[in-house]
Write an enzyme that holds these catalytic residues in place. Structure first.
Site, PDB file in Angstrom:
ATOM      1  N   LYS A 114       0.822  -1.219   0.000  1.00 43.15           N
ATOM      2  CA  LYS A 114       0.000   0.000   0.000  1.00 43.15           C
ATOM      3  C   LYS A 114       0.850   1.260   0.000  1.00 43.15           C
ATOM      4  O   LYS A 114       0.474   2.261  -0.613  1.00 43.15           O
ATOM      5  CB  LYS A 114      -0.968  -0.001   1.181  1.00 43.15           C
ATOM      6  N   LYS A 206      -5.442  -9.421  -6.658  1.00 38.93           N
ATOM      7  CA  LYS A 206      -6.611  -9.533  -5.773  1.00 38.93           C
ATOM      8  C   LYS A 206      -7.732  -8.594  -6.235  1.00 38.93           C
ATOM      9  O   LYS A 206      -7.449  -7.454  -6.626  1.00 38.93           O
ATOM     10  CB  LYS A 206      -6.157  -9.142  -4.358  1.00 38.93           C
ATOM     11  N   LYS A 209     -11.088  -2.902  -3.751  1.00 41.07           N
ATOM     12  CA  LYS A 209     -11.876  -1.665  -3.878  1.00 41.07           C
ATOM     13  C   LYS A 209     -11.096  -0.588  -4.610  1.00 41.07           C
ATOM     14  O   LYS A 209     -11.667   0.290  -5.241  1.00 41.07           O
ATOM     15  CB  LYS A 209     -12.206  -1.107  -2.494  1.00 41.07           C
TER      16      LYS A 209
HETATM   17  N1  AQP Z   1     -10.276 -10.212  -3.028  1.00 39.78           N
HETATM   18  C1  AQP Z   1     -10.619 -10.679  -1.846  1.00 39.78           C
HETATM   19  N2  AQP Z   1     -10.883 -12.005  -1.677  1.00 39.78           N
HETATM   20  C2  AQP Z   1     -11.254 -12.508  -0.461  1.00 39.78           C
HETATM   21  N3  AQP Z   1     -11.401 -11.730   0.643  1.00 39.78           N
HETATM   22  C3  AQP Z   1     -11.152 -10.412   0.515  1.00 39.78           C
HETATM   23  N4  AQP Z   1     -11.208  -9.391   1.401  1.00 39.78           N
HETATM   24  C4  AQP Z   1     -10.861  -8.224   0.773  1.00 39.78           C
HETATM   25  N5  AQP Z   1     -10.574  -8.462  -0.515  1.00 39.78           N
HETATM   26  C5  AQP Z   1     -10.750  -9.817  -0.712  1.00 39.78           C
HETATM   27  C6  AQP Z   1     -11.598  -9.548   2.784  1.00 39.78           C
HETATM   28  O1  AQP Z   1     -12.677  -8.654   3.061  1.00 39.78           O
HETATM   29  C7  AQP Z   1     -12.591  -8.250   4.428  1.00 39.78           C
HETATM   30  C8  AQP Z   1     -12.721  -6.761   4.505  1.00 39.78           C
HETATM   31  O2  AQP Z   1     -11.659  -6.152   3.812  1.00 39.78           O
HETATM   32  P1  AQP Z   1     -11.323  -4.651   4.088  1.00 39.78           P
HETATM   33  O3  AQP Z   1     -12.326  -3.797   3.455  1.00 39.78           O
HETATM   34  O4  AQP Z   1     -11.156  -4.421   5.510  1.00 39.78           O
HETATM   35  O5  AQP Z   1      -9.908  -4.461   3.525  1.00 39.78           O
HETATM   36  P2  AQP Z   1      -9.187  -4.539   2.186  1.00 39.78           P
HETATM   37  O6  AQP Z   1      -8.447  -5.819   2.129  1.00 39.78           O
HETATM   38  O7  AQP Z   1      -8.382  -3.313   2.164  1.00 39.78           O
HETATM   39  O8  AQP Z   1     -10.235  -4.465   1.016  1.00 39.78           O
HETATM   40  P3  AQP Z   1      -9.806  -4.194  -0.437  1.00 39.78           P
HETATM   41  O9  AQP Z   1     -11.000  -4.312  -1.259  1.00 39.78           O
HETATM   42  O10 AQP Z   1      -8.672  -5.041  -0.861  1.00 39.78           O
HETATM   43  O11 AQP Z   1      -9.362  -2.673  -0.385  1.00 39.78           O
HETATM   44  P4  AQP Z   1      -8.066  -2.011  -0.944  1.00 39.78           P
HETATM   45  O12 AQP Z   1      -8.379  -1.781  -2.353  1.00 39.78           O
HETATM   46  O13 AQP Z   1      -7.971  -0.748  -0.151  1.00 39.78           O
HETATM   47  O14 AQP Z   1      -6.920  -2.939  -0.758  1.00 39.78           O
HETATM   48  C9  AQP Z   1     -11.268  -8.769   4.981  1.00 39.78           C
HETATM   49  O15 AQP Z   1     -11.519  -9.926   5.763  1.00 39.78           O
HETATM   50  C10 AQP Z   1     -10.490  -9.127   3.744  1.00 39.78           C
HETATM   51  O16 AQP Z   1      -9.604 -10.208   3.976  1.00 39.78           O
END
Ligand code: AQP
Length: 344
Positions: A114, A206, A209
């Site tokens: 990040k 992955k 968002k």
């Molecule tokens: N691609 C994924 N596959 C399976 N599980 C996922 N999680 C996130 N992406 C995937 C799981 O969703 C929960 C909440 O995630 P979060 O919103 O707290 O954090 P994150 O990982 O930052 O979400 P993003 O979408 O990946 O955001 P960015 O783009 O900011 O990196 C967690 O249990 C996570 O494991």
């Protein structure tokens, strides 16, 4: 020491929830309600480790809450709240800043990803994010944490922090009647065919968002047309689907779509291959669209309906925050005694 079994997990209000969040985490949140006391948190303090628009943040916080409710989390039997309303998360995180070692945080791959090349410019909050996550879990002395695969390393750090706290203060913990451990070792629950849902545009990345392409993900609020378009445009390879898992090796996009189908249908991936082995992607994608629309359509519609009633959503968060605070305050009082802080 035997700990009361309790589930904790959180989701950041940082944009549209997507299929990865749903299959990797929220589906499990819903299932665990049958067997455990559950606490589900909209982690708004984690969100601000990267700048958030103060007008957008409350909307996103309500949307995650609405999605929790729409997916079937019961806010009366369990707890739904937003992190910033329970100050004990930040208080315990400070204690953990003093327990965790710099070397441990330096190994966290999510920070490296990040922060990227511009590390010097990343917030200190982003760096110590895993300590706050450990506090989120341990302030409830939670024993089980359903998360996606990407959170595995952070969960391991939470376990290390719990263990070091228990060791550093072992005499004080025992003297106060907590036996040989005040904090449990929280167990990650990372199971099923969709623990890491990949981007629809690139099966090695992955689903996230923050991906600039909306075609990389299916959002929980996408309508049937958007879901159909995204699945039809999803990257694949020219071969037909294999009938056995071995045939998915080195075919990340095919493996991802099969995993998504299996998770949505709640069957093993082998069953999906049994059904579609030999079929072309066009056939499989049509079936996937039907399944995804049938599963996600009602959730999206209910999320949108709930978003029309922000007063109700806020009442759920307020009630949940009050109940969470009661548990967290007890832990924090004990932690202060264990450390040797005078309480007045
Ligand atoms: N691609 C994924 N596959 C399976 N599980 C996922 N999680 C996130 N992406 C995937 C799981 O969703 C929960 C909440 O995630 P979060 O919103 O707290 O954090 P994150 O990982 O930052 O979400 P993003 O979408 O990946 O955001 P960015 O783009 O900011 O990196 C967690 O249990 C996570 O494991």
């Amino acid at each position: 020491m035997a700990f009361q079994q309790r589930v904790f997990s959180g989701v950041q209000p940082t944009g549209n929830l997507h299929l990865g969040n749903y299959l990797g985490a929220i589906v499990k949140f819903v299932a665990l309600q049958q067997s455990h006391d559950c606490i589900y948190c909209v982690v708004d303090m984690h969100a601000i480790t990267v700048w958030q628009d103060p007008v957008e943040l409350p909307r996103a916080t309500r949307e995650v809450t609405a999605a929790f409710l729409a997916c079937g989390i019961d806010p009366k039997k369990h707890i739904i709240f937003n992190q910033s309303q329970v100050a004990e998360h930040a208080e315990l995180a400070w204690v953990f800043n003093c327990v965790a070692r710099v070397g441990w945080l330096n190994r966290m791959t999510q920070f490296k990803e990040k922060a990227g090349k511009d590390r010097e410019n990343a917030s200190v909050g982003l760096y110590v994010y895993p300590n706050l996550m450990a506090a989120d879990i341990l302030v409830y002395r939670a024993t089980h944490v359903p998360v996606g695969e990407d959170q595995k390393q952070h969960l391991e750090l939470s376990r290390d922090i719990a263990q070091k706290f228990n060791n550093d203060f072992s005499a004080s913990i025992a003297a106060r009647g907590f036996g040989d451990a005040f904090f449990p070792q929280p167990e990650p629950l990372i199971q099923g065919p969709a623990t890491r849902v990949m981007s629809l545009r690139d099966g090695t990345k992955k689903m996230s968002k923050s991906d600039p392409s909306d075609y990389s993900r299916i959002n929980l609020t996408d309508d049937a047309d958007a879901i159909a378009q995204k699945v039809r445009k999803a990257k694949t390879d020219p071969d037909a689907l294999p009938s056995e898992a071995k045939g998915l090796e080195d075919r990340p996009e095919a493996e991802n779509l099969v995993g998504i189908y299996a998770a949505l249908k709640e069957v093993p991936a082998a069953d999906v291959l049994g059904e579609f082995g030999g079929a072309q992607f066009s056939t499989f994608k049509s079936a996937l669209v039907d399944l995804a629309v049938a599963k996600l359509g009602p959730i999206g519609a209910e999320t949108k309906r709930l978003m029309g009633d922000p007063a109700y959503i806020d009442s759920v968060l307020a009630d949940g925050s009050n109940r969470a605070r009661e548990i967290a305050a007890q832990t924090m009082s004990a932690v202060k005694d264990i450390i040797g802080f005078i309480r007045h």
